[in-house]
Design an enzyme around this catalytic site. Structure first.
Site, PDB file in Angstrom:
ATOM      1  N   HIS A  78      -0.330   0.470 -10.053  1.00  0.00           N
ATOM      2  CA  HIS A  78      -1.149   0.192  -9.078  1.00  0.00           C
ATOM      3  C   HIS A  78      -1.873  -1.974  -9.785  1.00  0.00           C
ATOM      4  O   HIS A  78      -2.969  -1.706  -9.681  1.00  0.00           O
ATOM      5  CB  HIS A  78      -2.658  -0.098  -8.460  1.00  0.00           C
ATOM      6  CG  HIS A  78      -2.796  -0.201  -7.281  1.00  0.00           C
ATOM      7  ND1 HIS A  78      -2.914   0.488  -6.220  1.00  0.00           N
ATOM      8  CD2 HIS A  78      -2.923  -1.624  -6.562  1.00  0.00           C
ATOM      9  CE1 HIS A  78      -3.928  -0.466  -5.151  1.00  0.00           C
ATOM     10  NE2 HIS A  78      -3.786  -1.196  -5.741  1.00  0.00           N
ATOM     11  N   ARG A 126       1.061  -1.379   0.095  1.00  0.00           N
ATOM     12  CA  ARG A 126       0.028   0.147  -0.003  1.00  0.00           C
ATOM     13  C   ARG A 126       0.927   1.300  -0.062  1.00  0.00           C
ATOM     14  O   ARG A 126       1.916   1.240   0.564  1.00  0.00           O
ATOM     15  CB  ARG A 126      -0.600  -0.063   1.481  1.00  0.00           C
ATOM     16  CG  ARG A 126      -2.421  -0.938   1.100  1.00  0.00           C
ATOM     17  CD  ARG A 126      -3.558  -0.993  -0.062  1.00  0.00           C
ATOM     18  NE  ARG A 126      -4.568  -1.051   0.093  1.00  0.00           N
ATOM     19  CZ  ARG A 126      -4.581  -2.367  -1.034  1.00  0.00           C
ATOM     20  NH1 ARG A 126      -3.257  -2.651  -1.518  1.00  0.00           N
ATOM     21  NH2 ARG A 126      -5.856  -2.672  -0.952  1.00  0.00           N
TER      22      ARG A 126
END
Length: 309
Positions: free
Chosen positions: A272, A224
């Site tokens: 991502h 993250r």
């Protein structure tokens, strides 16, 4: 009964078709929910902007991905009494392991340095090291971390692993706690972060940790973005403490125009994509959870809210 789906607009049709095929149930696309009493499960990428107790027969909420921090940082959005099921999918796990291997090999074989030489029109070979000569450390020994470690070991890399609590894994030297974090940093030529974002892990990739790494070590973050203190990462790259960083996640996504990561020669960005959910396999897993719930059996892969994952 029915299913309520909340996901990206460009993924709705595929997710809805997969859920309908796996369940045989009606699938409503948020914000359309039909008869609220018919909703038995919510499948969502992020919290709904309405209280979930408006669905009187809701059994649980299932996430469309492995991460659950978006839900846990808004506890009012998911009542404590409502089970929260995170997605654990072999397809997703394999995809993450492949990404970690690819990023590690990119760094190990100096592709980032050759790209810089190409921009300079410089033809020069660099000294090569074999995988057994380069240690890879993995922060996070959940399903994803263990799969990535197993794949790296097949190539020949020595693999260290770190978790908050003690763990054991075949072929991986497991470390834990604050002392273990310092040790894995000091021993890792390439440090891979697959940690979830929790109050304990936020900002864990910081100047103090970078200072512990071997000079010129590399970082891969596919966990993250909030794990990284970005200004401190840039400073570590500028000083040469870090040689390169491969980042699949950043604090603000999409990465804003003008952000230093876009143009920094020490940073490789991917948007991502390390591990993208495949709705067809994910829907079968979610529906297995629903069938178990209907039979009164335990729902698999429930989130431990105290632990944050």
């Amino acid at each position: 009964m029915a299913i309520l789906l909340h996901c990206q607009a460009d993924r709705q049709a595929r997710w809805a078709a997969a859920l309908a095929q796996a369940s045989g149930e009606i699938v409503h696309l948020w914000p359309q929910a039909g008869n609220l009493a018919d909703i038995e499960i919510v499948v969502a990428m992020s919290p709904l902007p309405v209280p979930l107790d408006m669905f009187p027969n809701l059994r649980f909420l299932a996430t469309t991905g492995a991460g659950v921090d978006a839900f846990l940082k808004h506890p009012e959005a998911v009542p404590a009494s409502l089970p929260l099921m995170r997605l654990v999918d072999e397809t997703l796990t394999r995809s993450m392991a492949e990404y970690v291997l690819a990023a590690t090999m990119f760094l190990h074989r100096d592709f980032h340095r050759y790209a810089a030489q190409q921009r300079q029109q410089l033809w020069r070979g660099l000294t090569r090291r074999d995988p057994p000569q380069r240690t890879v450390g993995i922060l996070g020994l959940g399903v994803l971390g263990l799969a990535a470690g197993a794949l790296l070991r097949q190539v020949g890399f020595p693999v260290l692993g770190w978790s908050r609590r003690p763990k054991q894994a075949d072929g991986i030297a497991c470390l834990h706690g604050a002392a273990g974090l310092a040790e894995i940093a000091a021993r890792s030529d390439i440090l891979v972060s697959l940690l979830p974002l929790t109050p304990d892990t936020a900002g864990i990739l910081n100047a103090a940790l970078f200072a512990t790494l071997p000079e010129g070590a590399s970082l891969v973050n596919a966990g993250r973005g909030g794990l990284v203190r970005e200004a401190e990462l840039i400073a570590a790259l500028e000083s040469g403490r870090l040689g390169h960083a491969v980042l699949d996640v950043v604090a603000e996504e999409p990465l804003p125009p003008g952000h230093p990561f876009w143009t920094h020669p020490g940073v490789t960005i991917t948007p991502h994509v390390a591990s993208m959910t495949v709705p067809e396999t994910a829907a079968r897993i979610v529906m297995d959870g629903l069938r178990r719930a209907r039979r009164g059996e335990p729902i698999p892969n429930l989130v431990d809210r105290a632990a944050g994952y």
